[in-house]
Scaffold this motif. Structure first.
Motif, PDB file in Angstrom:
ATOM      1  N   LEU A  17       0.818  -1.304  -0.021  1.00  0.00           N
ATOM      2  CA  LEU A  17       0.021   0.042  -0.028  1.00  0.00           C
ATOM      3  C   LEU A  17       0.826   1.215   0.026  1.00  0.00           C
ATOM      4  CD1 LEU A  17      -2.669  -1.081   2.580  1.00  0.00           C
ATOM      5  CD2 LEU A  17      -2.866  -1.322   0.123  1.00  0.00           C
ATOM      6  N   GLY A  18       0.503   2.178  -0.856  1.00  0.00           N
ATOM      7  CA  GLY A  18       1.224   3.453  -0.778  1.00  0.00           C
ATOM      8  C   GLY A  18       0.163   4.597  -0.503  1.00  0.00           C
ATOM      9  N   PHE A  19       1.045   5.776  -0.163  1.00  0.00           N
ATOM     10  CA  PHE A  19       0.368   6.918  -0.045  1.00  0.00           C
ATOM     11  C   PHE A  19      -0.643   7.453  -0.870  1.00  0.00           C
ATOM     12  CE2 PHE A  19       0.203  11.708   0.274  1.00  0.00           C
ATOM     13  CZ  PHE A  19      -0.464  11.747   1.531  1.00  0.00           C
ATOM     14  N   ALA A  20      -1.958   7.877  -0.861  1.00  0.00           N
ATOM     15  CA  ALA A  20      -2.741   8.286  -1.758  1.00  0.00           C
ATOM     16  C   ALA A  20      -3.275   9.718  -1.483  1.00  0.00           C
ATOM     17  CB  ALA A  20      -4.074   7.566  -2.023  1.00  0.00           C
ATOM     18  N   VAL A  27      -4.897   9.236   6.898  1.00  0.00           N
ATOM     19  CA  VAL A  27      -4.104   8.857   5.568  1.00  0.00           C
ATOM     20  C   VAL A  27      -4.924   8.008   4.804  1.00  0.00           C
ATOM     21  CG1 VAL A  27      -1.986   7.787   4.515  1.00  0.00           C
ATOM     22  CG2 VAL A  27      -1.804   9.649   6.493  1.00  0.00           C
ATOM     23  N   PHE A  28      -5.042   8.059   3.590  1.00  0.00           N
ATOM     24  CA  PHE A  28      -5.763   7.274   2.577  1.00  0.00           C
ATOM     25  C   PHE A  28      -4.543   6.478   1.508  1.00  0.00           C
ATOM     26  CE2 PHE A  28      -8.635  10.853   3.323  1.00  0.00           C
ATOM     27  CZ  PHE A  28      -9.639   9.934   4.098  1.00  0.00           C
ATOM     28  N   PHE A  29      -4.967   5.314   1.195  1.00  0.00           N
ATOM     29  CA  PHE A  29      -3.862   4.371   0.350  1.00  0.00           C
ATOM     30  C   PHE A  29      -4.288   4.119  -0.816  1.00  0.00           C
ATOM     31  CE2 PHE A  29      -3.554   3.882   5.127  1.00  0.00           C
ATOM     32  CZ  PHE A  29      -2.253   4.194   5.360  1.00  0.00           C
ATOM     33  N   GLN A  69      -0.057  -0.518  -4.353  1.00  0.00           N
ATOM     34  CA  GLN A  69       1.005   0.049  -5.322  1.00  0.00           C
ATOM     35  C   GLN A  69       1.725  -1.242  -6.053  1.00  0.00           C
ATOM     36  OE1 GLN A  69       3.787   2.167  -2.790  1.00  0.00           O
ATOM     37  NE2 GLN A  69       5.538   1.162  -3.741  1.00  0.00           N
ATOM     38  N   VAL A  70       2.119  -1.084  -7.188  1.00  0.00           N
ATOM     39  CA  VAL A  70       2.677  -2.163  -7.947  1.00  0.00           C
ATOM     40  C   VAL A  70       4.084  -1.957  -7.701  1.00  0.00           C
ATOM     41  CG1 VAL A  70       2.839  -2.868 -10.434  1.00  0.00           C
ATOM     42  CG2 VAL A  70       0.861  -2.110  -9.721  1.00  0.00           C
ATOM     43  N   ALA A  71       4.867  -0.994  -7.557  1.00  0.00           N
ATOM     44  CA  ALA A  71       6.305  -0.713  -7.721  1.00  0.00           C
ATOM     45  C   ALA A  71       6.959  -1.326  -6.365  1.00  0.00           C
ATOM     46  CB  ALA A  71       6.597   0.858  -7.986  1.00  0.00           C
ATOM     47  N   ASP A  72       7.869  -1.868  -6.257  1.00  0.00           N
ATOM     48  CA  ASP A  72       8.673  -2.370  -5.314  1.00  0.00           C
ATOM     49  C   ASP A  72       9.161  -0.867  -4.363  1.00  0.00           C
ATOM     50  OD1 ASP A  72       8.252  -4.699  -5.740  1.00  0.00           O
ATOM     51  OD2 ASP A  72      10.085  -5.005  -6.832  1.00  0.00           O
ATOM     52  N   GLY A  73       9.104  -0.948  -3.129  1.00  0.00           N
ATOM     53  CA  GLY A  73       9.738   0.084  -2.273  1.00  0.00           C
ATOM     54  C   GLY A  73       8.534   1.227  -1.889  1.00  0.00           C
ATOM     55  N   ALA A  74       8.624   1.995  -0.835  1.00  0.00           N
ATOM     56  CA  ALA A  74       7.896   3.124  -0.704  1.00  0.00           C
ATOM     57  C   ALA A  74       8.119   4.125  -1.564  1.00  0.00           C
ATOM     58  CB  ALA A  74       8.265   3.651   0.847  1.00  0.00           C
ATOM     59  N   ILE A  75       7.029   4.837  -2.124  1.00  0.00           N
ATOM     60  CA  ILE A  75       7.010   5.826  -2.914  1.00  0.00           C
ATOM     61  C   ILE A  75       7.061   6.989  -2.123  1.00  0.00           C
ATOM     62  CG2 ILE A  75       5.941   7.066  -4.807  1.00  0.00           C
ATOM     63  CD1 ILE A  75       7.046   4.329  -5.391  1.00  0.00           C
ATOM     64  N   GLY A  76       7.987   8.029  -2.444  1.00  0.00           N
ATOM     65  CA  GLY A  76       8.187   9.413  -1.609  1.00  0.00           C
ATOM     66  C   GLY A  76       7.337  10.367  -2.428  1.00  0.00           C
TER      67      GLY A  76
END
Length: 358
Positions: free
Chosen positions: A265-268, A320-322, A325-332
């Motif tokens: 899950l990434g930050f949305a 926070v909403f999510f 995420q497809v990409a590896d690693g946290a997205i900045g």
């Protein structure tokens, strides 16, 4: 090819550059950016280049409360021992985002950080530097000058770490897994204030449109009690509201399903309400000692007093909403994957995203 010949080959000219250090928690680190700051009582620092062209005009001073003090590369502990090829690779990742910006886009950090076109020539140059520690070190030393960032007269402060939480979850709710992690709601609006006025570069607000006006978004308490009309579909369900709370603080994480599958899950987005530290609240209320207010201490306190859990967690109105995420690693915040041991969080009101730090 020797480094100086390499610079001549690329016709590197007109760089009046500076760097700065910022204290983010007990550790002094250094920021470098490709424009010269206006530092009171000290002359501007200009790197000698194979060109007689005049230096770039110095921008406005840094934000109030932020001081810059000239330093030497030799003052950076470990600079000669670090594998700067890894640092250069991380800088090039940031540059990929900076090169996509409109040339006149104001950089985060305020007017002293300049605009995207101040950074883009350095980014273009960085892409041609060999994947070698010595070449990377030469690039940084030629293209930047270090400055230490001070908060008033203080050269020490708080340094915080980031990690990717891994929690247990399910795709459907049941009696145990009943704490949702929500997708971004359709009525959430984000506004980049820097696009309206460069002095607000790096500042973003969130809200919702109500009667043609931007209004504050719902609080954590209103969202978690269902007192809103636009609740989106939950992405996953967790079994522990405290784990969900700390995943909100980190802004991204991984959820392990029953079959072992991992959902990233990434930050949305967020509701834009101010973040309030639950640990500090517990200290102020004499519910925890200062030395006990770690993540583990807060979790233990909540487990021992579940009746107070909801009211304590609702003290922090931020939510926070999510997104999956497809990409590896946290997205900045630059919308690129973060690099372990190299990427770090900064206050965008003072430090431009993508700036090299030490």
């Amino acid at each position: 090819m020797a480094w100086q010949s390499f610079l001549d080959h690329l016709a590197l000219k007109d760089f009046c550059v500076f760097g700065a250090g910022i204290v983010l928690g007990g550790v002094l680190i250094w920021l470098v950016t490709p424009t010269a700051p206006d530092i009171p009582a000290e002359p501007p620092v200009v790197i000698a280049e194979p060109s007689a062209d005049p230096p770039v005009e110095a921008p406005k001073p840094p934000p109030n409360g932020m001081g810059l003090q000239a330093a030497e590369w030799s003052a950076l502990t470990g600079w000669d021992q670090d594998d700067l090829a890894l640092a250069l690779a991380t800088f090039n990742k940031s540059c990929a985002a900076l090169l996509r910006l409109p040339a006149d886009r104001a950089m985060d950090g305020g007017a002293f950080a300049g605009t995207a076109d101040d950074w883009q020539p350095v980014c273009e140059l960085a892409a041609f530097v060999p994947d070698d520690t010595d070449a990377a070190r030469a690039f940084f030393e030629e293209a930047f000058v270090p400055f230490v960032v001070l908060s008033g007269d203080e050269a020490e402060g708080l340094f915080t770490g980031y990690y990717v939480p891994v929690v247990q979850g399910r795709l459907t709710a049941d009696d145990t897994y009943n704490v949702p992690l929500l997708a971004r709601p359709g009525d959430l609006v984000s506004v980049d204030l820097g696009r309206f006025d460069p002095k607000h570069a790096g500042q973003q607000i969130y809200g919702r449109v109500d009667g043609g006006r931007l209004a504050p978004y719902y609080t954590r308490a209103e969202i978690e009690t269902g007192a809103w009309a636009s609740q989106p579909q939950p992405l996953v369900w967790l079994d522990d509201p405290v784990e969900a709370f700390f995943l909100h603080i980190q802004g991204s994480g991984m959820v392990r399903l029953a079959d072992g599958t991992m959902v990233r899950l990434g930050f949305a987005g967020k509701n834009g309400r101010p973040y309030s530290s639950v640990g500090r609240y517990l200290i102020n209320e004499n519910l925890l000692g200062r030395h006990e207010a770690s993540m583990q201490g807060i979790k233990s306190w909540v487990a021992e007093d579940p009746a107070e859990r909801t009211s304590v967690l609702h003290h922090n109105a931020s939510y926070v909403f999510f997104h999956r995420q497809v990409a590896d690693g946290a997205i900045g915040a630059l919308d690129i994957p973060l690099t372990a041991q190299r990427s770090m969080a900064v206050d965008r009101r003072h430090i431009p995203l993508g700036a090299p730090l030490w």
